[in-house]
Design a protein around this motif. Sequence first.
Motif, PDB file in Angstrom:
ATOM      1  N   LYS A  42       0.827  -1.213   0.000  1.00 45.10           N
ATOM      2  CA  LYS A  42       0.000   0.000   0.000  1.00 45.10           C
ATOM      3  C   LYS A  42       0.858   1.259   0.000  1.00 45.10           C
ATOM      4  CE  LYS A  42      -4.111   1.997   0.971  1.00 45.10           C
ATOM      5  NZ  LYS A  42      -5.147   2.110   0.015  1.00 45.10           N
ATOM      6  N   PHE A  43       1.915   1.254   0.792  1.00 45.35           N
ATOM      7  CA  PHE A  43       2.815   2.400   0.925  1.00 45.35           C
ATOM      8  C   PHE A  43       4.234   1.886   0.706  1.00 45.35           C
ATOM      9  CE2 PHE A  43      -0.632   2.458   4.022  1.00 45.35           C
ATOM     10  CZ  PHE A  43      -1.327   3.582   3.639  1.00 45.35           C
ATOM     11  N   PHE A  44       4.770   2.011  -0.472  1.00 42.31           N
ATOM     12  CA  PHE A  44       6.021   1.343  -0.845  1.00 42.31           C
ATOM     13  C   PHE A  44       7.255   1.814  -0.091  1.00 42.31           C
ATOM     14  CE2 PHE A  44       3.468   0.391  -4.632  1.00 42.31           C
ATOM     15  CZ  PHE A  44       3.624  -0.971  -4.643  1.00 42.31           C
ATOM     16  N   LYS A  45       7.107   2.737   0.844  1.00 48.81           N
ATOM     17  CA  LYS A  45       8.283   3.208   1.583  1.00 48.81           C
ATOM     18  C   LYS A  45       8.418   2.578   2.969  1.00 48.81           C
ATOM     19  CE  LYS A  45       5.821   7.400   2.885  1.00 48.81           C
ATOM     20  NZ  LYS A  45       5.848   8.843   2.884  1.00 48.81           N
ATOM     21  N   PHE A  46       7.615   1.577   3.265  1.00 53.01           N
ATOM     22  CA  PHE A  46       7.659   0.904   4.569  1.00 53.01           C
ATOM     23  C   PHE A  46       7.707  -0.611   4.390  1.00 53.01           C
ATOM     24  CE2 PHE A  46       4.894   4.691   5.437  1.00 53.01           C
ATOM     25  CZ  PHE A  46       5.852   5.433   6.085  1.00 53.01           C
ATOM     26  N   ASN A  47       8.162  -1.294   5.438  1.00 51.90           N
ATOM     27  CA  ASN A  47       8.122  -2.756   5.548  1.00 51.90           C
ATOM     28  C   ASN A  47       8.695  -3.468   4.317  1.00 51.90           C
ATOM     29  OD1 ASN A  47       6.819  -2.026   7.852  1.00 51.90           O
ATOM     30  ND2 ASN A  47       4.983  -3.216   7.505  1.00 51.90           N
ATOM     31  N   TYR A  48       9.990  -3.293   4.118  1.00 49.72           N
ATOM     32  CA  TYR A  48      10.665  -3.899   2.970  1.00 49.72           C
ATOM     33  C   TYR A  48      10.945  -5.384   3.151  1.00 49.72           C
ATOM     34  CZ  TYR A  48      11.417   0.898   1.494  1.00 49.72           C
ATOM     35  OH  TYR A  48      11.227   2.184   1.118  1.00 49.72           O
ATOM     36  N   GLY A  49      11.044  -5.854   4.388  1.00 55.60           N
ATOM     37  CA  GLY A  49      11.386  -7.254   4.630  1.00 55.60           C
ATOM     38  C   GLY A  49      10.250  -8.195   4.300  1.00 55.60           C
ATOM     39  N   HIS A  50      10.587  -9.310   3.686  1.00 57.30           N
ATOM     40  CA  HIS A  50       9.574 -10.324   3.417  1.00 57.30           C
ATOM     41  C   HIS A  50       9.559 -11.371   4.523  1.00 57.30           C
ATOM     42  CE1 HIS A  50       8.689  -8.767  -0.479  1.00 57.30           C
ATOM     43  NE2 HIS A  50       9.927  -8.933  -0.906  1.00 57.30           N
ATOM     44  N   LEU A  51      10.732 -11.807   4.911  1.00 53.00           N
ATOM     45  CA  LEU A  51      10.830 -12.825   5.954  1.00 53.00           C
ATOM     46  C   LEU A  51      11.031 -12.211   7.329  1.00 53.00           C
ATOM     47  CD1 LEU A  51      13.116 -15.469   4.242  1.00 53.00           C
ATOM     48  CD2 LEU A  51      10.650 -15.535   4.531  1.00 53.00           C
ATOM     49  N   CYS A  52      11.973 -11.309   7.430  1.00 53.74           N
ATOM     50  CA  CYS A  52      12.331 -10.726   8.722  1.00 53.74           C
ATOM     51  C   CYS A  52      12.104  -9.220   8.697  1.00 53.74           C
ATOM     52  CB  CYS A  52      13.791 -11.001   9.046  1.00 53.74           C
ATOM     53  SG  CYS A  52      14.181 -12.745   9.087  1.00 53.74           S
ATOM     54  N   MET A  53      11.459  -8.738   9.720  1.00 50.43           N
ATOM     55  CA  MET A  53      11.177  -7.312   9.811  1.00 50.43           C
ATOM     56  C   MET A  53      12.213  -6.594  10.679  1.00 50.43           C
ATOM     57  SD  MET A  53       8.609  -7.460   7.875  1.00 50.43           S
ATOM     58  CE  MET A  53       8.139  -5.766   7.855  1.00 50.43           C
ATOM     59  N   TRP A  54      13.248  -7.316  11.113  1.00 54.22           N
ATOM     60  CA  TRP A  54      14.242  -6.738  12.024  1.00 54.22           C
ATOM     61  C   TRP A  54      14.935  -5.523  11.427  1.00 54.22           C
ATOM     62  CZ3 TRP A  54      16.144 -12.287  11.965  1.00 54.22           C
ATOM     63  CH2 TRP A  54      15.350 -13.075  12.792  1.00 54.22           C
ATOM     64  N   PHE A  55      15.320  -5.620  10.153  1.00 60.80           N
ATOM     65  CA  PHE A  55      16.030  -4.500   9.539  1.00 60.80           C
ATOM     66  C   PHE A  55      15.121  -3.281   9.410  1.00 60.80           C
ATOM     67  CE2 PHE A  55      18.455  -8.193   7.982  1.00 60.80           C
ATOM     68  CZ  PHE A  55      19.669  -7.871   8.550  1.00 60.80           C
ATOM     69  N   ASP A  56      13.850  -3.515   9.135  1.00 56.96           N
ATOM     70  CA  ASP A  56      12.894  -2.407   9.109  1.00 56.96           C
ATOM     71  C   ASP A  56      12.755  -1.784  10.495  1.00 56.96           C
ATOM     72  OD1 ASP A  56      11.917  -2.268   6.371  1.00 56.96           O
ATOM     73  OD2 ASP A  56      11.082  -4.252   6.739  1.00 56.96           O
ATOM     74  N   MET A  57      12.713  -2.627  11.515  1.00 55.60           N
ATOM     75  CA  MET A  57      12.592  -2.114  12.882  1.00 55.60           C
ATOM     76  C   MET A  57      13.822  -1.313  13.281  1.00 55.60           C
ATOM     77  SD  MET A  57      10.865  -5.388  14.714  1.00 55.60           S
ATOM     78  CE  MET A  57       9.244  -5.952  14.263  1.00 55.60           C
ATOM     79  N   MET A  58      15.007  -1.774  12.875  1.00 58.27           N
ATOM     80  CA  MET A  58      16.242  -1.071  13.221  1.00 58.27           C
ATOM     81  C   MET A  58      16.406   0.228  12.424  1.00 58.27           C
ATOM     82  SD  MET A  58      19.103  -4.026  13.856  1.00 58.27           S
ATOM     83  CE  MET A  58      18.989  -4.747  12.234  1.00 58.27           C
ATOM     84  N   SER A  59      15.935   0.249  11.187  1.00 61.05           N
ATOM     85  CA  SER A  59      16.148   1.425  10.344  1.00 61.05           C
ATOM     86  C   SER A  59      14.987   2.414  10.383  1.00 61.05           C
ATOM     87  CB  SER A  59      16.411   0.994   8.902  1.00 61.05           C
ATOM     88  OG  SER A  59      15.267   0.335   8.381  1.00 61.05           O
TER      89      SER A  59
END
Length: 77
Positions: A42-59
């Motif tokens: 829906k908003f292509f600038k968030f939640n890039y991870g498919h398997l792990c969301m850790w990198f999104d959480m850290m960045s």
Amino acid sequence: MAFGSTYANWLTLIHSEYVFPWDPLFRALGLGTPGDHHVHHKFFKFNYGHLCMWFDMMSGTYRDPREFSPKAFSVGA
């Protein structure tokens, strides 16, 4: 072969339109859920991870679908 099968099934599940019973556990472990991935679509600038969301959480690019736009994703319905 086992990794490829698991990954293919995971990608199918995160593109589904359902809230699965294990989603709260997966989200607590930092693993991607269909709701997390729908935020990405829906908003292509968030939640890039498919398997792990850790990198999104850290960045700082992680957005929880329950808080970000719960009505758009029917989370918890």
